[in-house]
Design an enzyme around this catalytic site. Structure first.
Site, PDB file in Angstrom:
ATOM      1  N   ASP A 111       9.748  -7.003 -11.142  1.00 16.37           N
ATOM      2  CA  ASP A 111       9.255  -8.352 -11.457  1.00 16.37           C
ATOM      3  C   ASP A 111       9.149  -8.359 -12.988  1.00 16.37           C
ATOM      4  O   ASP A 111       9.816  -7.545 -13.649  1.00 16.37           O
ATOM      5  CB  ASP A 111       7.895  -8.607 -10.772  1.00 16.37           C
ATOM      6  CG  ASP A 111       7.477 -10.074 -10.791  1.00 16.37           C
ATOM      7  OD1 ASP A 111       7.961 -10.842  -9.952  1.00 16.37           O
ATOM      8  OD2 ASP A 111       6.661 -10.471 -11.656  1.00 16.37           O
TER       9      ASP A 111
ATOM     10  N   LYS B 280       2.786  -7.535  -3.186  1.00 13.35           N
ATOM     11  CA  LYS B 280       3.010  -7.557  -4.635  1.00 13.35           C
ATOM     12  C   LYS B 280       2.187  -6.463  -5.262  1.00 13.35           C
ATOM     13  O   LYS B 280       1.170  -6.049  -4.696  1.00 13.35           O
ATOM     14  CB  LYS B 280       2.572  -8.904  -5.228  1.00 13.35           C
ATOM     15  CG  LYS B 280       3.245  -9.239  -6.527  1.00 13.35           C
ATOM     16  CD  LYS B 280       4.640  -9.770  -6.286  1.00 13.35           C
ATOM     17  CE  LYS B 280       5.426  -9.925  -7.541  1.00 13.35           C
ATOM     18  NZ  LYS B 280       6.649 -10.695  -7.325  1.00 13.35           N
TER      19      LYS B 280
HETATM   20  O1  2IT Z   1       9.030 -12.516  -7.003  1.00 21.26           O
HETATM   21  C1  2IT Z   1       9.940 -11.917  -6.395  1.00 21.26           C
HETATM   22  O2  2IT Z   1      10.434 -12.372  -5.368  1.00 21.26           O
HETATM   23  C2  2IT Z   1      10.405 -10.650  -6.946  1.00 21.26           C
HETATM   24  N1  2IT Z   1       9.905 -10.238  -7.983  1.00 21.26           N
HETATM   25  C3  2IT Z   1      11.437  -9.846  -6.216  1.00 21.26           C
HETATM   26  C4  2IT Z   1      10.810  -9.057  -5.134  1.00 21.26           C
HETATM   27  C5  2IT Z   1      11.740  -8.095  -4.436  1.00 21.26           C
HETATM   28  O3  2IT Z   1      11.226  -7.370  -3.575  1.00 21.26           O
HETATM   29  O4  2IT Z   1      12.928  -8.055  -4.738  1.00 21.26           O
END
Ligand code: 2IT
Length: 445
Positions: A164, A124
């Protein structure tokens, strides 16, 4: 492994990282029993290895606003665990972002990605930058500055970021444009890209669609028809939009959306042009939902409040972590709620989750319910690697299958002796077993 002993050590080392500690405690409590049936896990120190990110970057993001003033934000990327595949996870641009937020999200992502059955590790990133009130040019300059640092650490087989909160198609475009220029390659290192440069159909809708596919499965498993059910949704961003679209399509009636300013209750149901209007509201960049009631006067606006006080059949947090607390949970239960599913990451506080589980409420956690977003990102990676684009129907069918499979795993690992399906336990054990197995196979690395 004793959860309390591990938590005492972690709390001492990471005091103040509340979200991270909350996420870790929930997973450890769920897997304690299974873990202790596998002495080889303890011997390999799997838990100690799993709760620590592989690495975490923080960096300075300086940028110039339209008036010529200089701002300095903090950027993050936490590469949590790559036992089952390259790091994968979104970027969040929101004033509330801290290292603790990034670590909790990266930790959750590791198990979520394992549940999708696709080969993706957990990561993240993001920044404490807020897009609220910022011009396009300011957002572009911020994204470019952010990427000047981050590009070195990501790549199609290393780490694949996505969106996100605060990071949608526009931001991904600016981030990817700068990445491509610096890295001198065009292999799709980001997901959530525009359709004209390698993005996947259904990706914008996927988190909300997948969430509703999961809720539909949960209800079917319990003999409940979704048609005609009233639904409270929080938020009004990308996730809330996809959820509202699919809920309406399945015949449910969405009656709330919310923003930082309060929530809107629309007894007529939020569908059709009202859902389109959500996008307009969002694109205004003002981060408020109150204007909805000027556009649709049959709706009411409740300033400073959250939608959970309304009597509804289904409650779907779609905004941010810890947006539904114990008092909200009790209110929903008192009002006869039939199903609560987190489409946001860790939308409910630990006390709220405990309250739902104690009351045997049909409840499912974000890492299972919202996994359709990252799963479709995985499908975007596949299409990029194959240099082709699937149709809407192809992607949607795969998303459907993935969500059904996650539901199945939750039932398999979460069904208690009483017959109650503890989706929290099910999702955590299923995700953990896959990651732990991969870590065991790869030795001490
Ligand atoms: O929390 C999540 O799963 C997302 N924000 C998507 C992450 C992604 O790599 O598509």
């Amino acid at each position: 492994m004793k959860v309390d002993d591990i938590m005492i050590q972690l709390e001492a080392k990471h005091s103040g990282e509340f979200e991270y500690l909350q996420a870790v405690r929930e997973v450890l409590a769920s897997i304690e029993e299974v873990y202790n049936q596998h002495p080889e896990f303890e011997k390999a120190r799997i838990i100690e290895q799993l709760v620590k990110p592989d690495r975490a970057f923080t960096f300075k993001v300086p940028w110039v606003d339209d008036q010529g003033d200089i701002h300095v934000n903090t950027g993050y990327r936490v590469q949590f665990n790559n036992a089952i595949g390259p790091y994968k996870g979104g970027l969040r641009f929101h004033a509330s972002v801290t290292l603790s937020t990034m670590k909790f999200l990266g930790f959750e992502q590791t198990f979520k990605n394992a549940l999708t059955s696709l080969p993706m590790g957990g990561a993240k990133g993001g920044s404490d930058f807020s897009i609220r009130g910022r011009s396009n040019a300011e957002i572009m300059r911020f994204c470019q500055s952010f990427m000047l640092e981050l590009w070195r650490y990501v790549g199609p087989d290393t780490d694949v970021p996505a969106g996100d909160i605060g990071v949608g198609a526009r931001e991904i475009g600016y981030l990817y444009g700068m990445y491509k220029k610096l890295a001198r390659e065009n292999t799709g290192t980001f997901t959530g890209k525009g359709l004209s440069f390698g993005g996947s159909l259904i990706r914008p809708e996927a988190t909300g669609f997948g969430g509703l596919y999961f809720v539909h499965q949960m209800l079917q498993e319990h003999g409940i028809d979704i048609k005609g059910k009233t639904v409270a949704i929080s938020g009004f961003g990308n996730v809330a939009w996809g959820a509202a679209l699919k809920a309406a399509e399945l015949g449910a009636k969405v009656v709330t959306i919310s923003g930082p300013d309060g929530y809107v209750y629309d007894p007529g149901g939020i569908s059709g042009e009202k859902i389109d209007y959500m996008l307009e509201l969002r694109n205004s960049g003002m981060d408020v939902v109150e204007p909805y009631v000027e556009e649709f006067p049959n709706a009411a606006f409740y300033p400073g409040k959250r939608p959970w006080e309304q009597k509804v059949d289904i409650a779907l947090p779609c905004a941010i972590q810890n947006e539904l607390n114990e008092a909200d949970a009790k209110q929903l239960i008192a009002n006869g709620v039939q199903c609560v599913a987190e489409i946001s990451n860790m939308g409910c506080t630990a006390e709220a989750v405990d309250t739902f589980l104690e009351h045997k409420t049909l409840f499912a956690p974000g890492k299972a319910v919202n996994a359709g977003g990252v799963a479709t990102s995985g499908l975007e990676m596949t299409q990029n690697a194959m240099h082709l684009a699937w149709t809407k129907a192809e992607v949607d069918t795969k998303l459907h299958q993935i969500m059904a499979n996650i539901h199945e795993q939750c039932v398999k690992y979460g069904t208690e002796k009483s017959g109650y399906i503890n989706y929290v336990k099910g999702a955590n054990i299923a995700g953990f077993m896959k990651v732990a197995d991969a870590m065991m196979a790869q030795g001490v690395v």
